[in-house]
Design an enzyme around this catalytic site. Structure first.
Site, PDB file in Angstrom:
ATOM      1  N   GLY A 168       0.827  -1.199   0.000  1.00 49.05           N
ATOM      2  CA  GLY A 168       0.000   0.000   0.000  1.00 49.05           C
ATOM      3  C   GLY A 168       0.854   1.237   0.000  1.00 49.05           C
ATOM      4  O   GLY A 168       2.084   1.172   0.080  1.00 49.05           O
ATOM      5  N   GLU A 169       0.160   2.329  -0.130  1.00 52.26           N
ATOM      6  CA  GLU A 169       0.864   3.598  -0.118  1.00 52.26           C
ATOM      7  C   GLU A 169       0.061   4.557   0.742  1.00 52.26           C
ATOM      8  O   GLU A 169      -1.103   4.826   0.458  1.00 52.26           O
ATOM      9  CB  GLU A 169       1.008   4.114  -1.548  1.00 52.26           C
ATOM     10  CG  GLU A 169       1.894   5.308  -1.614  1.00 52.26           C
ATOM     11  CD  GLU A 169       2.713   5.369  -2.902  1.00 52.26           C
ATOM     12  OE1 GLU A 169       2.520   4.535  -3.796  1.00 52.26           O
ATOM     13  OE2 GLU A 169       3.540   6.282  -2.991  1.00 52.26           O
ATOM     14  N   GLY A 170       0.673   4.998   1.806  1.00 49.79           N
ATOM     15  CA  GLY A 170      -0.013   5.934   2.689  1.00 49.79           C
ATOM     16  C   GLY A 170       0.339   7.355   2.306  1.00 49.79           C
ATOM     17  O   GLY A 170       1.004   7.596   1.293  1.00 49.79           O
ATOM     18  N   THR A 171      -0.089   8.271   3.122  1.00 55.07           N
ATOM     19  CA  THR A 171       0.135   9.683   2.858  1.00 55.07           C
ATOM     20  C   THR A 171       1.620  10.007   2.818  1.00 55.07           C
ATOM     21  O   THR A 171       2.056  10.884   2.082  1.00 55.07           O
ATOM     22  CB  THR A 171      -0.517  10.510   3.985  1.00 55.07           C
ATOM     23  OG1 THR A 171      -1.735   9.879   4.349  1.00 55.07           O
ATOM     24  CG2 THR A 171      -0.779  11.923   3.542  1.00 55.07           C
ATOM     25  N   TYR A 172       2.392   9.317   3.617  1.00 58.41           N
ATOM     26  CA  TYR A 172       3.791   9.717   3.785  1.00 58.41           C
ATOM     27  C   TYR A 172       4.798   8.739   3.209  1.00 58.41           C
ATOM     28  O   TYR A 172       5.975   8.885   3.409  1.00 58.41           O
ATOM     29  CB  TYR A 172       4.070   9.948   5.266  1.00 58.41           C
ATOM     30  CG  TYR A 172       3.188  11.036   5.808  1.00 58.41           C
ATOM     31  CD1 TYR A 172       3.540  12.365   5.644  1.00 58.41           C
ATOM     32  CD2 TYR A 172       1.987  10.736   6.423  1.00 58.41           C
ATOM     33  CE1 TYR A 172       2.723  13.369   6.102  1.00 58.41           C
ATOM     34  CE2 TYR A 172       1.166  11.740   6.894  1.00 58.41           C
ATOM     35  CZ  TYR A 172       1.540  13.057   6.725  1.00 58.41           C
ATOM     36  OH  TYR A 172       0.725  14.047   7.171  1.00 58.41           O
ATOM     37  N   LYS A 214       5.621   4.550   1.226  1.00 59.25           N
ATOM     38  CA  LYS A 214       5.165   3.220   0.821  1.00 59.25           C
ATOM     39  C   LYS A 214       5.175   2.239   1.987  1.00 59.25           C
ATOM     40  O   LYS A 214       5.986   2.372   2.899  1.00 59.25           O
ATOM     41  CB  LYS A 214       6.076   2.697  -0.284  1.00 59.25           C
ATOM     42  CG  LYS A 214       5.974   3.545  -1.526  1.00 59.25           C
ATOM     43  CD  LYS A 214       6.934   3.097  -2.605  1.00 59.25           C
ATOM     44  CE  LYS A 214       6.740   3.960  -3.836  1.00 59.25           C
ATOM     45  NZ  LYS A 214       7.986   4.472  -4.382  1.00 59.25           N
ATOM     46  N   VAL A 215       4.298   1.256   1.902  1.00 62.91           N
ATOM     47  CA  VAL A 215       4.256   0.198   2.915  1.00 62.91           C
ATOM     48  C   VAL A 215       4.553  -1.130   2.218  1.00 62.91           C
ATOM     49  O   VAL A 215       3.958  -1.436   1.187  1.00 62.91           O
ATOM     50  CB  VAL A 215       2.870   0.126   3.611  1.00 62.91           C
ATOM     51  CG1 VAL A 215       2.870  -0.944   4.701  1.00 62.91           C
ATOM     52  CG2 VAL A 215       2.480   1.480   4.192  1.00 62.91           C
ATOM     53  N   LYS A 259       7.182   0.410   6.892  1.00 65.60           N
ATOM     54  CA  LYS A 259       6.730   1.708   6.406  1.00 65.60           C
ATOM     55  C   LYS A 259       7.943   2.570   6.181  1.00 65.60           C
ATOM     56  O   LYS A 259       8.716   2.819   7.105  1.00 65.60           O
ATOM     57  CB  LYS A 259       5.823   2.355   7.459  1.00 65.60           C
ATOM     58  CG  LYS A 259       4.453   2.582   6.972  1.00 65.60           C
ATOM     59  CD  LYS A 259       3.656   3.349   7.992  1.00 65.60           C
ATOM     60  CE  LYS A 259       2.224   3.385   7.558  1.00 65.60           C
ATOM     61  NZ  LYS A 259       1.420   4.252   8.380  1.00 65.60           N
ATOM     62  N   ASP A 314      -7.376  11.163  12.917  1.00 64.05           N
ATOM     63  CA  ASP A 314      -7.707  10.743  11.546  1.00 64.05           C
ATOM     64  C   ASP A 314      -8.214   9.299  11.519  1.00 64.05           C
ATOM     65  O   ASP A 314      -7.787   8.505  10.684  1.00 64.05           O
ATOM     66  CB  ASP A 314      -6.468  10.916  10.658  1.00 64.05           C
ATOM     67  CG  ASP A 314      -6.807  10.843   9.169  1.00 64.05           C
ATOM     68  OD1 ASP A 314      -7.971  11.096   8.809  1.00 64.05           O
ATOM     69  OD2 ASP A 314      -5.903  10.516   8.374  1.00 64.05           O
TER      70      ASP A 314
HETATM   71  P1  AMP Z   1      -1.175   3.899   5.807  1.00 64.18           P
HETATM   72  O1  AMP Z   1       0.059   4.682   5.520  1.00 64.18           O
HETATM   73  O2  AMP Z   1      -1.235   3.430   7.240  1.00 64.18           O
HETATM   74  O3  AMP Z   1      -2.422   4.579   5.360  1.00 64.18           O
HETATM   75  O4  AMP Z   1      -1.052   2.540   4.987  1.00 64.18           O
HETATM   76  C1  AMP Z   1      -1.124   2.438   3.602  1.00 64.18           C
HETATM   77  C2  AMP Z   1      -1.507   1.054   3.213  1.00 64.18           C
HETATM   78  O5  AMP Z   1      -0.630   0.097   3.776  1.00 64.18           O
HETATM   79  C3  AMP Z   1      -2.915   0.656   3.662  1.00 64.18           C
HETATM   80  O6  AMP Z   1      -3.587   0.152   2.530  1.00 64.18           O
HETATM   81  C4  AMP Z   1      -2.764  -0.413   4.680  1.00 64.18           C
HETATM   82  O7  AMP Z   1      -3.715  -1.454   4.440  1.00 64.18           O
HETATM   83  C5  AMP Z   1      -1.342  -0.925   4.487  1.00 64.18           C
HETATM   84  N1  AMP Z   1      -0.744  -1.110   5.819  1.00 64.18           N
HETATM   85  C6  AMP Z   1      -0.403  -0.155   6.711  1.00 64.18           C
HETATM   86  N2  AMP Z   1       0.087  -0.688   7.841  1.00 64.18           N
HETATM   87  C7  AMP Z   1       0.041  -2.031   7.677  1.00 64.18           C
HETATM   88  C8  AMP Z   1       0.366  -3.163   8.513  1.00 64.18           C
HETATM   89  N3  AMP Z   1       0.848  -3.017   9.747  1.00 64.18           N
HETATM   90  N4  AMP Z   1       0.142  -4.389   8.013  1.00 64.18           N
HETATM   91  C9  AMP Z   1      -0.350  -4.548   6.753  1.00 64.18           C
HETATM   92  N5  AMP Z   1      -0.683  -3.556   5.935  1.00 64.18           N
HETATM   93  C10 AMP Z   1      -0.502  -2.300   6.381  1.00 64.18           C
END
Ligand code: AMP
Length: 306
Positions: free
Chosen positions: A11-15, A17-18, A33, A139
């Protein structure tokens, strides 16, 4: 970072990649992260250290996603990168609600009834724990609530991280900068907001879990307020003392409050009472996360086994 083998981007969050990754020594699967530190700063800024220690402290709660480790590395250009290592969670509430919308009808009513209570109780447990430590999430949304679909365990993610990061790498997409869970006092420009902002979000999530549709789907701050007013009635100084003094207050169209069952028809009386206490306009009258857990809605839940 040699200790971990990156498997794939999840996934990719605001800040940043995950990634799903494997700890080489143990074979354990973790979530990495990747974050960028402030451009002009050397080393890890004190604000980042403070935020990471908050996360480490809150990670002791079973309903807060566990931060296992923090690693510092460098990218190809020699810029510092911070990796936050979290326990890996299979899914999140947003994906769960989406799949529930498709398959939910085949789940027995009794299981569904239990499931709503179980999810909400865990969420309030985690939020109450954060609030007890003086931390606001600010949030909360289904996307930030990670889940294990096998055990139905729910964990709060993205806690207080915003301050630990530098400016977002990418521009906010509509999906990331959602207003749907934002409390009215924040939308109206109040600067003294409190734990009540998180309880508002929990109320919106509660309704969404039941109907599988977000309760207030505004695409601008004004629209968000109008959606809220249409259901709960346009607030005034009688209902919410001081509302007309808030920075963004204007004259709005006048709507009368509707019964919450019009928006959440499949919620029972106890649930409707709880939801109305979570969606109180005046923040000080809004129920606290701790009090939510004592509400009669959860009477049938075997809390000790949780
Ligand atoms: P976030 O930055 O927390 O919004 O995360 C972005 C994406 O990464 C989201 O789609 C989450 O589902 C995935 N993600 C974040 N943290 C985890 C985690 N601990 N385990 C699995 N997926 C995660």
């Amino acid at each position: 970072m040699d200790a971990y083998q990156k498997l794939e981007k999840v996934g990719e969050g605001t800040y940043g990649k995950v990634y799903r990754a494997k700890e080489k020594a143990t074979g354990n699967i973790v979530a990495l992260k990747k974050t960028r530190l402030h451009e002009n700063e050397e080393g890890v800024p004190p604000t980042t250290l403070r935020e990471v220690s908050i996360l480490l402290m809150l990670s002791h709660d079973p309903h807060v996603v566990r931060l296992i480790d923090v690693k510092q590395g460098q990218n190809k250009e020699g810029k510092t990168i911070l990796y936050l290592v979290f326990e890996y969670m299979e899914t999140d509430l947003k994906k769960f609600i989406r799949s529930f919308r498709q398959t939910g009808e085949s789940i027995p009513a009794k299981t569904v009834k239990w499931l709503y209570r179980y999810m909400m109780f865990q969420l309030c447990n985690g939020v109450a724990f954060c609030h007890g430590h003086g931390i606001l999430h600010r949030d909360l949304k289904p996307h930030n609530l990670l889940m294990d679909p096998k055990t139905m365990m729910l964990k709060i993610a993205d806690l207080g991280l915003a301050r630990a990061y530098t400016v977002p790498i990418k521009k906010y997409t509509h999906e990331i900068l959602t207003l749907w869970y934002r409390a009215p006092e924040v939308l109206l420009g109040s600067t003294h907001y409190s734990t009540a902002v998180d309880v508002w979000s929990v109320g919106c999530i509660f309704a969404e879990l039941l109907t599988t549709q977000a309760l207030f789907q505004g695409d601008s701050e004004l629209h968000q307020l109008l959606h809220i007013f249409k259901l709960l009635g346009t607030p005034n100084d009688e209902m919410w003392p001081g509302v007309s003094n808030l920075t963004h207050w204007h004259e709005y169209p006048q709507w009368r409050p509707k019964h919450l069952s019009t928006a959440v028809p499949n919620l029972d009386q106890d649930g409707l009472d709880l939801l109305s206490q979570m969606l109180q306009y005046e923040p000080s009258r809004r129920i606290s996360a701790k009090k939510v857990m004592e509400h009669t809605y959860f009477n049938d839940l075997d809390k000790d086994s949780l």
